[in-house]
Write a protein that holds these residues in place. Sequence first.
Motif, mmCIF file in Angstrom:
data_model
loop_
_atom_site.group_PDB
_atom_site.id
_atom_site.type_symbol
_atom_site.label_atom_id
_atom_site.label_comp_id
_atom_site.label_asym_id
_atom_site.label_seq_id
_atom_site.Cartn_x
_atom_site.Cartn_y
_atom_site.Cartn_z
ATOM 1 N N ARG A 1 0.845 -1.183 0.000
ATOM 2 C CA ARG A 1 0.000 0.000 0.000
ATOM 3 C C ARG A 1 0.884 1.238 0.000
ATOM 4 N NH1 ARG A 1 -1.936 3.546 3.684
ATOM 5 N NH2 ARG A 1 -3.939 4.510 3.223
ATOM 6 N N ARG A 2 0.516 2.235 -0.775
ATOM 7 C CA ARG A 2 1.319 3.444 -0.887
ATOM 8 C C ARG A 2 0.613 4.594 -0.175
ATOM 9 N NH1 ARG A 2 0.449 1.370 -5.863
ATOM 10 N NH2 ARG A 2 2.155 0.196 -6.827
ATOM 11 N N PRO A 3 1.000 4.926 1.034
ATOM 12 C CA PRO A 3 0.348 6.038 1.737
ATOM 13 C C PRO A 3 0.721 7.378 1.114
ATOM 14 C CG PRO A 3 2.224 5.226 2.991
ATOM 15 C CD PRO A 3 2.057 4.286 1.840
ATOM 16 N N THR A 4 -0.219 8.290 1.149
ATOM 17 C CA THR A 4 0.069 9.652 0.721
ATOM 18 C C THR A 4 0.931 10.347 1.774
ATOM 19 O OG1 THR A 4 -1.868 10.573 1.834
ATOM 20 C CG2 THR A 4 -2.176 9.748 -0.438
ATOM 21 N N LEU A 5 1.455 11.492 1.439
ATOM 22 C CA LEU A 5 2.275 12.231 2.405
ATOM 23 C C LEU A 5 1.484 12.625 3.654
ATOM 24 C CD1 LEU A 5 4.288 14.180 -0.242
ATOM 25 C CD2 LEU A 5 5.337 12.829 1.587
ATOM 26 N N PRO A 6 0.249 13.125 3.528
ATOM 27 C CA PRO A 6 -0.528 13.389 4.758
ATOM 28 C C PRO A 6 -0.776 12.127 5.575
ATOM 29 C CG PRO A 6 -1.472 14.594 2.920
ATOM 30 C CD PRO A 6 -0.446 13.666 2.339
ATOM 31 N N GLU A 7 -0.951 10.980 4.909
ATOM 32 C CA GLU A 7 -1.132 9.725 5.642
ATOM 33 C C GLU A 7 0.134 9.307 6.368
ATOM 34 O OE1 GLU A 7 -4.643 7.543 3.004
ATOM 35 O OE2 GLU A 7 -2.536 7.310 2.415
ATOM 36 N N VAL B 1 8.153 11.145 -7.568
ATOM 37 C CA VAL B 1 7.267 12.046 -6.835
ATOM 38 C C VAL B 1 8.004 13.380 -6.708
ATOM 39 C CG1 VAL B 1 6.153 12.489 -4.613
ATOM 40 C CG2 VAL B 1 6.163 10.169 -5.577
ATOM 41 N N PRO B 2 7.375 14.504 -7.032
ATOM 42 C CA PRO B 2 8.106 15.772 -7.037
ATOM 43 C C PRO B 2 8.695 16.123 -5.678
ATOM 44 C CG PRO B 2 6.036 15.991 -8.229
ATOM 45 C CD PRO B 2 5.996 14.653 -7.555
ATOM 46 N N ASN B 3 9.951 16.549 -5.693
ATOM 47 C CA ASN B 3 10.615 16.969 -4.460
ATOM 48 C C ASN B 3 9.851 18.095 -3.771
ATOM 49 O OD1 ASN B 3 12.998 15.267 -4.504
ATOM 50 N ND2 ASN B 3 13.699 16.488 -6.251
ATOM 51 N N GLU B 4 9.275 18.977 -4.571
ATOM 52 C CA GLU B 4 8.550 20.102 -4.000
ATOM 53 C C GLU B 4 7.331 19.642 -3.196
ATOM 54 O OE1 GLU B 4 10.790 21.470 -7.601
ATOM 55 O OE2 GLU B 4 9.510 19.752 -7.096
ATOM 56 N N GLU B 5 6.689 18.567 -3.648
ATOM 57 C CA GLU B 5 5.539 18.039 -2.899
ATOM 58 C C GLU B 5 5.962 17.551 -1.518
ATOM 59 O OE1 GLU B 5 2.805 15.207 -4.398
ATOM 60 O OE2 GLU B 5 2.580 16.227 -6.334
ATOM 61 N N VAL B 6 7.106 16.864 -1.481
ATOM 62 C CA VAL B 6 7.605 16.374 -0.199
ATOM 63 C C VAL B 6 7.925 17.548 0.723
ATOM 64 C CG1 VAL B 6 9.437 15.050 0.922
ATOM 65 C CG2 VAL B 6 8.488 14.265 -1.257
ATOM 66 N N ARG C 1 6.307 21.239 5.304
ATOM 67 C CA ARG C 1 5.899 22.551 5.818
ATOM 68 C C ARG C 1 4.525 22.484 6.465
ATOM 69 N NH1 ARG C 1 7.757 26.810 1.000
ATOM 70 N NH2 ARG C 1 10.004 26.764 1.478
ATOM 71 N N GLU C 2 3.658 21.642 5.930
ATOM 72 C CA GLU C 2 2.316 21.500 6.478
ATOM 73 C C GLU C 2 2.287 20.627 7.727
ATOM 74 O OE1 GLU C 2 0.004 19.989 3.263
ATOM 75 O OE2 GLU C 2 0.316 21.768 2.002
ATOM 76 N N HIS C 3 3.287 19.766 7.872
ATOM 77 C CA HIS C 3 3.351 18.843 9.013
ATOM 78 C C HIS C 3 4.739 18.916 9.659
ATOM 79 C CE1 HIS C 3 -0.429 16.976 7.646
ATOM 80 N NE2 HIS C 3 0.082 17.053 6.433
ATOM 81 N N PRO C 4 5.148 20.111 10.122
ATOM 82 C CA PRO C 4 6.520 20.271 10.610
ATOM 83 C C PRO C 4 6.804 19.547 11.916
ATOM 84 C CG PRO C 4 5.239 22.240 11.090
ATOM 85 C CD PRO C 4 4.374 21.359 10.230
ATOM 86 N N ASP C 5 5.755 19.084 12.589
ATOM 87 C CA ASP C 5 5.959 18.361 13.848
ATOM 88 C C ASP C 5 6.436 16.938 13.635
ATOM 89 O OD1 ASP C 5 3.364 17.976 12.691
ATOM 90 O OD2 ASP C 5 2.696 17.011 14.537
#
Length: 290
Positions: free
Chosen positions: A42-48, A76-81, A86-90
Amino acid sequence: MNVGELVAIDMHTHAEISSRGHTSLPDELDAAAGAYFGTEHRRPTLPEIAAHYRERSMACVVFPVDAEAATGTPAVPNEEVAEAAREHPDVLIPFASVDPYKGRLGAREIRRLAGEFGVRGFKFHPSLQAFHPNDRLAYPLYEAIEETGTIALFHTGQTGIGAGAPGGGGIRLKYANPMDVDDVAADFPGMRIVLAHPSFPWQDEALAVATHKPQVHIDLSGWSPKYFPPQLVHYANSLLQDKVLFGSDYPLISPDRWLADFAALPLKDTVRPKILKENAARLLGLGTPQ
């Protein structure tokens, strides 16, 4: 990121699917990797991925693998990672990947990603990217990594990518001998390096490089700890206790499974927290864990 509240820092997780749903491996190689690890891939998304680690009070280094020249499949684009971090800095620590065949164009990309997006390191997969790490074609990229103070993480040893497929999917294991990285460490003494995985069949070579070169570390991803070679456990418990790092290889190996097996290793109580968090926090410049 509150390092003191983290249970562990996973130095090795993969971004395998983009926000548009495309994956970075041809179907044949992807299917072989899932079969090799004995998992439903299974390939989780970055938010997952972020949610998975947040639930466990862990942080993770996450990266794509850019092997477009060899595979014909965009990463997968480096910018997306970087944006996800930035959205999940914790919980998310962004690494990137630049195909070594991009040469000086790739070096400019490294400087841009480090400067504009705060990327902390760069992943190389020599077997998949089909290059020897000490090939001069990659040196412009290393110059940029050293200049920006970021980290170079190299896959070493056997790989599950292509394993069991006809001809191994065309993947050649020879590129992943850590002795090639010894040349890189000698030529770029200011560049911090991580050798990823127990480096079968070159485990002793990896230990020698990490012992000899002060900027070289080893992450323990890609294997369940119950299969670690005895000499790797011995060095992690002694000479290399400050240079060995927890890594899972998520989603191919879950951090839950890895940590459960790690608990059974005969390690000193003083060494376990170093491997799980302290060494990574120091390498990544995240501050002193409490």
